[in-house]
Structure formats: structure tokens, C-alpha cells
Design a protein around this motif. Structure first.
Motif, PDB file in Angstrom:
ATOM      1  N   ALA A 156      -3.243   5.726  -1.450  1.00 53.26           N
ATOM      2  CA  ALA A 156      -3.358   4.477  -0.696  1.00 53.26           C
ATOM      3  C   ALA A 156      -4.804   3.992  -0.663  1.00 53.26           C
ATOM      4  O   ALA A 156      -5.068   2.787  -0.766  1.00 53.26           O
ATOM      5  CB  ALA A 156      -2.831   4.679   0.728  1.00 53.26           C
ATOM      6  N   ILE A 157      -5.742   4.929  -0.538  1.00 52.67           N
ATOM      7  CA  ILE A 157      -7.159   4.545  -0.547  1.00 52.67           C
ATOM      8  C   ILE A 157      -7.548   4.008  -1.919  1.00 52.67           C
ATOM      9  O   ILE A 157      -8.271   3.004  -2.026  1.00 52.67           O
ATOM     10  CB  ILE A 157      -8.047   5.745  -0.162  1.00 52.67           C
ATOM     11  N   GLY A 183       2.191  14.003   1.529  1.00 52.92           N
ATOM     12  CA  GLY A 183       1.532  13.169   2.533  1.00 52.92           C
ATOM     13  C   GLY A 183       0.050  13.009   2.272  1.00 52.92           C
ATOM     14  O   GLY A 183      -0.476  11.889   2.281  1.00 52.92           O
ATOM     15  N   ARG A 184      -0.628  14.124   2.028  1.00 59.36           N
ATOM     16  CA  ARG A 184      -2.070  14.062   1.766  1.00 59.36           C
ATOM     17  C   ARG A 184      -2.360  13.295   0.489  1.00 59.36           C
ATOM     18  O   ARG A 184      -3.276  12.461   0.453  1.00 59.36           O
ATOM     19  CB  ARG A 184      -2.635  15.481   1.662  1.00 59.36           C
ATOM     20  N   SER A 214      -0.921   8.034  -6.363  1.00 55.18           N
ATOM     21  CA  SER A 214      -1.145   9.435  -6.013  1.00 55.18           C
ATOM     22  C   SER A 214      -0.519  10.353  -7.052  1.00 55.18           C
ATOM     23  O   SER A 214      -1.106  11.369  -7.437  1.00 55.18           O
ATOM     24  CB  SER A 214      -0.578   9.744  -4.624  1.00 55.18           C
ATOM     25  N   TRP A 247      -0.486  11.050  -0.928  1.00 56.40           N
ATOM     26  CA  TRP A 247      -0.180   9.630  -0.731  1.00 56.40           C
ATOM     27  C   TRP A 247      -1.359   8.912  -0.083  1.00 56.40           C
ATOM     28  O   TRP A 247      -1.683   7.785  -0.455  1.00 56.40           O
ATOM     29  CB  TRP A 247       1.065   9.457   0.142  1.00 56.40           C
ATOM     30  N   LEU A 248      -1.993   9.546   0.894  1.00 57.49           N
ATOM     31  CA  LEU A 248      -3.137   8.923   1.558  1.00 57.49           C
ATOM     32  C   LEU A 248      -4.267   8.676   0.562  1.00 57.49           C
ATOM     33  O   LEU A 248      -4.902   7.616   0.583  1.00 57.49           O
ATOM     34  CB  LEU A 248      -3.628   9.806   2.707  1.00 57.49           C
ATOM     35  N   TYR A 272       0.816  -1.215   0.000  1.00 55.95           N
ATOM     36  CA  TYR A 272       0.000   0.000   0.000  1.00 55.95           C
ATOM     37  C   TYR A 272       0.849   1.265   0.000  1.00 55.95           C
ATOM     38  O   TYR A 272       0.475   2.275  -0.603  1.00 55.95           O
ATOM     39  CB  TYR A 272      -0.955  -0.004   1.190  1.00 55.95           C
ATOM     40  N   GLY A 283       0.458   3.331  -3.199  1.00 53.81           N
ATOM     41  CA  GLY A 283      -0.193   4.583  -2.831  1.00 53.81           C
ATOM     42  C   GLY A 283       0.577   5.769  -3.368  1.00 53.81           C
ATOM     43  O   GLY A 283      -0.009   6.729  -3.883  1.00 53.81           O
TER      44      GLY A 283
END
Length: 239
Positions: free
Chosen positions: A190-191, A183-184, A157, A186-187, A149, A153
Motif C-alpha cells: 500500500a505504501i 497483512g504486513r 505486495s 500488504w501494508l 490502495y 497494495g
């Protein structure tokens, strides 16, 4: 950020988004049938040994394998086809939730083709990695799942953000925003990766991911004064 995915799923019935999903399914189904028939024909026309019952057993087992493998790659085929129409998804999201935005930036043909080809290549690669993952995750430590992930991710992204943001900003600006908000983003990636590994949901993962990333990218572009704040038409009617 979760609300971006909630809005993305809620807009799936939108006529323009629904048409992209249906087109992807039909095209992938055609490829799936051609692939399955071709492989089945190749197996049936090849004699492994001179014993008829052994050849018959190989044909049966090979047919089952062809069916299973084709079925596993069906979502990947769907995603690749959908990848050529993601701008239509982003347009539908903007029209419904962010009315009044200025026209999209004119993208050079090479830029559009490059982004689309990269998106398709990473999508296929992700599914190739995910295929053995379904089996190995039962045998290996959880760290492999975290690595899967984390890596994908990051990759997704980048690609989804570029697909959406390059419609509104030049490549240099998009790279700067991506690094600043890694960071944002990447999240979000990942989702999307998680959705890509969920059976049946993975068929619409590319569409949902693009719609969600459109919300995220639009907010980031507004925060940096690269897009005007025209208000969000959250209650817009579906098309």
C-alpha cells in the motif's frame, strides 16, 4: 516497517541504485520522445475535415493531449524499464545492510522472465487505473480511494515480495511466507502504491519499493531461519 522505507530513500545515492534510476529515466525518455513524435506526426498528417482552420485547431489540441498523456505515462515507462534491473537494487541493499549473506539461489530463466513480465504488466495496469483516478477522486466518495490502495497494495505486495524473496527461497516457500505475513506485506504494498501516485516520487517508486521490500523480506526469512543472522551493517558506506 517505516524504517525500511527510510533506509530505502537514504540509499538512493548508492552508485548501483543510482545507475538503475538513471538508466530507467534515459530509456523512458527515449520511448517518450518517440511516442510523442509519432503521435504528433500522425495527427498532423491526418485531415479531419476540409476546413484548414479546423484541422489546425485539431492539430494543436491533439498535440497538447499527446504531450500531457505522454507525460502522465512517463513514470510508468520508467518503472517498466527499472523492473528489469530490480535484482541489482536488492543486491545493493543486501551488500550494504546485510553483509555476509550466502549466495543467491539459482533461479531458472523461466522463473526470472515470468516474474519480470508479471511485474511489468501489473505496473502498467496500475498506472492505467491511476490515470483516471487523478480526475475522479475529486468527484467520488473516499471509498474509491480506499479500494484503490487496498487492491493495488495487495497486487504490488505480491509482486515485490516475489521479486526479492525468490532470490533466496523456492516458490513454494515464498508463497507460504507471503500468505503467513499477508497483512504486513500488504501494508508495504500500500505504501508503494501511494508512492506510485505521487508526482516525481513515482519515478523512483519501484526502486524504493524494492529496497524497502528487501529489508522486510530479509527480516522475515531470518525469522523463519531461512537466512543466517549476520548482523545489519546500517552504517555501511554508499557506493
Amino acid at each position: 516497517m517505516i524504517d525500511a522505507f527510510v533506509k530505502a530513500f537514504a540509499q538512493l545515492p548508492d552508485r548501483r541504485i543510482r545507475s538503475v534510476v538513471i538508466l530507467g529515466l534515459i530509456a523512458a525518455l527515449v520511448v517518450y520522445v518517440l511516442l510523442a513524435v509519432g503521435l504528433a506526426w500522425a495527427l498532423s498528417s491526418t485531415a479531419v475535415v476540409s476546413l484548414p482552420w479546423v484541422d489546425a485547431l485539431v492539430d494543436v489540441l491533439g498535440g497538447v493531449a499527446v504531450f500531457v498523456l505522454s507525460l502522465l505515462f512517463f513514470p510508468a515507462l520508467t518503472t517498466v524499464v527499472i523492473g528489469f534491473f530490480l535484482e541489482q537494487v536488492a543486491d545493493a541493499v543486501e551488500d550494504r545492510h546485510y553483509p555476509g549473506l550466502p549466495p543467491n539461489r539459482e533461479q531458472p530463466l523461466a522463473e526470472v522472465l515470468g516474474t519480470t513480465v508479471k511485474f511489468a504488466a501489473i505496473t502498467v495496469g496500475l498506472n492505467l487505473v491511476a490515470l483516471p483516478l487523478y480526475l475522479f477522486l475529486m468527484l467520488v466518495p473516499p471509498m474509491s480511494l480506499v479500494l484503490f490502495y487496498a487492491l493495488n497494495g495487495y497486487l504490488l505486495s505480491r509482486e515485490y515480495f516475489e521479486v526479492v524473496a525468490l532470490r533466496r527461497a523456492d516458490p513454494a516457500t515464498v508463497r507460504t511466507l507471503r500468505k503467513r505475513h499477508m497483512g504486513r506485506l500488504w501494508l508495504v504494498g500500500a505504501i508503494i502504491t501511494f508512492l506510485s501516485t505521487v508526482p516525481f516520487v513515482n519515478i523512483v517508486a519501484a526502486v524504493v519499493g524494492t529496497a524497502a521490500m528487501t529489508h522486510v523480506a530479509t527480516r522475515l526469512l531470518r525469522r523463519h531461519d531461512l537466512l543466517p543472522d549476520t548482523g545489519a551493517g546500517l552504517a555501511g558506506a554508499g557506493r
